[in-house]
Enzyme design. Structure first.
Site: not given
Length: 308
Positions: A30, A61, A32-34, A185, A147, A176, A37
Site C-alpha cells: 500500500m 480493507q 509509504y515504503l520502508h 510499519s 512480510g 525487519v 518493503h
C-alpha cells in the site's frame, strides 16, 4: 523502471515478460515504503528475472472508522526506493482504475480470519483477499513476497492460493526491525516521541515470552497472563489482542494445556494501541518445525509443508 498506472499498460508489460519467458516476482504493497518493503523487493530481485511492485491503498480493507484518508503516502520516495532495489515494473493504479464500479464479487476466506485482526477488523481480510486475487490475475507472478509482520495475512493468502489453485508460490520474508526491536510499519509515523519509546514493549514482550514458555508446567493461560501484564507496564497502551495460536490454522490450543505438550508450530500474536495508533507484532515458536526462506533468520517462519 517502468511505471504503469492503468491495467492496460500493466498487461502489455506482463505480456512482454511472458513472451521472453521471464520469471516474475511480485510484491503487493500500500506504499509509504520502508526497509521492510525494500527487503521483499530485494528477495524478489534475487529469485526472479523481473520484479513487479504494486502500490495501491485498497479501500476495501479499511473499515468505516479506520485511517484510509490519512494513510501515509509518498509517491516520489516510494519510486526512488523501488528503483534502488532493482524493481522492474511499478503498478500504481487509482481507485477508479481498480474498481470502476462497486465490486459484486469478493473473496472470503473462513476460519483463519475468525481471530486476531479478522475479529477486531470485520471485513478487513475480505478486502485483502479480493484485491490480492485481482492483482495475482493481473501480474501473473511465479512468486509473491509478503512480510511476516502480518502473519495472519500470510496465512489467509496461502489458504486462498491453496483453495483456488493460484499458480503462484507464496514467500513469507523476515520481520525487519529498528535497532531497538520495533517492527517496521508505515503506521509508526503516527507515534509521538513518548509512544515510540513505549512501543518497543511489543518486541520485548515477545522475547520474554520465548523464555517463559520453556518454564516447567507453563500453560497457554499462564503465558498469556504474563504477556498482558508485561504490555500493561507501558504507558498509553490498550491491548486489542494477545493470543497464542497454532500456525497457520490460527486455532487456539486449550487454555490449560502445558505448552511443552503442544507439538505444532505456534504463533504469539499481539495488537496494541499506543494512543490512537494500533501496532501489530508476532513471534513464531517451535521454530524447528517450520520452513524458512532465509534459513538463518529467526524471524522468517512459515507453515509446515508450504514453501513461503
Amino acid at each position: 523502471m517502468i511505471i504503469c498506472r492503468t491495467i492496460t499498460e500493466l498487461k502489455e508489460q506482463i505480456g512482454l515478460l511472458r513472451k521472453k519467458e521471464k520469471s516474475i516476482g511480485f510484491v503487493p504493497t500500500m506504499g509509504y515504503l520502508h526497509e521492510g518493503h525494500a527487503s521483499l523487493l530485494r528477495y524478489s530481485a534475487e529469485d526472479n528475472d523481473a520484479t513487479v511492485l504494486s502500490i495501491f491503498v485498497n479501500p476495501l480493507q479499511f473499515g468505516p472508522n479506520e485511517d484510509l484518508d490519512r494513510y501515509p503516502r509518498d509517491e516520489k520516495r516510494d519510486l526512488a526506493l523501488a528503483e534502488e532495489c532493482g524493481t522492474d515494473i511499478v503498478f500504481m493504479p487509482s481507485v477508479q482504475e481498480m474498481y470502476p464500479a462497486k465490486p459484486l464479487t469478493t473473496v472470503i476466506v473462513n476460519q483463519v480470519t475468525d481471530r486476531l485482526c479478522g475479529a477486531s477488523r470485520p471485513g478487513h481480510f475480505d478486502g485483502v483477499g479480493t484485491v490480492v486475487s485481482k492483482l495475482f490475475h493481473l501480474v501473473q507472478p511465479d512468486k509473491a513476497y509478503f512480510g511476516m509482520k502480518d502473519a495472519q495475512q500470510v496465512a489467509v493468502i496461502q489458504q486462498m492460493v491453496n483453495d483456488l489453485n493460484f499458480p503462484v508460490d507464496i514467500i513469507p520474508c523476515p520481520i525487519v526491525r529498528e535497532p531497538d526491536g520495533l517492527a517496521l510499519s508505515s503506521r509508526n509515523v503516527y507515534l509521538n516521541a513518548e509512544q515510540r519509546q513505549q512501543a518497543v514493549v511489543l518486541s520485548q514482550t515477545l522475547e520474554k515470552a520465548s523464555d517463559w514458555l520453556k518454564e516447567p508446567g507453563m500453560t497457554v493461560e499462564r503465558l498469556l497472563a504474563r504477556v498482558k501484564v508485561q504490555i500493561d507496564k507501558a504507558a498509553e497502551t490498550a491491548i486489542d489482542y494477545a493470543e497464542l495460536l497454532y500456525y497457520p490454522s490460527l486455532q487456539p490450543p486449550a487454555a490449560n494445556a502445558p505448552i511443552n505438550t503442544l507439538n505444532q508450530p505456534l504463533i504469539l500474536a499481539l495488537a496494541v494501541k499506543f494512543g490512537a495508533t494500533r501496532l501489530i507484532d508476532n513471534r513464531l515458536l517451535h521454530a524447528n518445525e517450520v520452513n524458512v526462506h532465509v534459513q538463518n533468520d529467526d524471524e522468517v517462519k512459515a507453515a509446515p509443508g508450504n514453501r513461503y
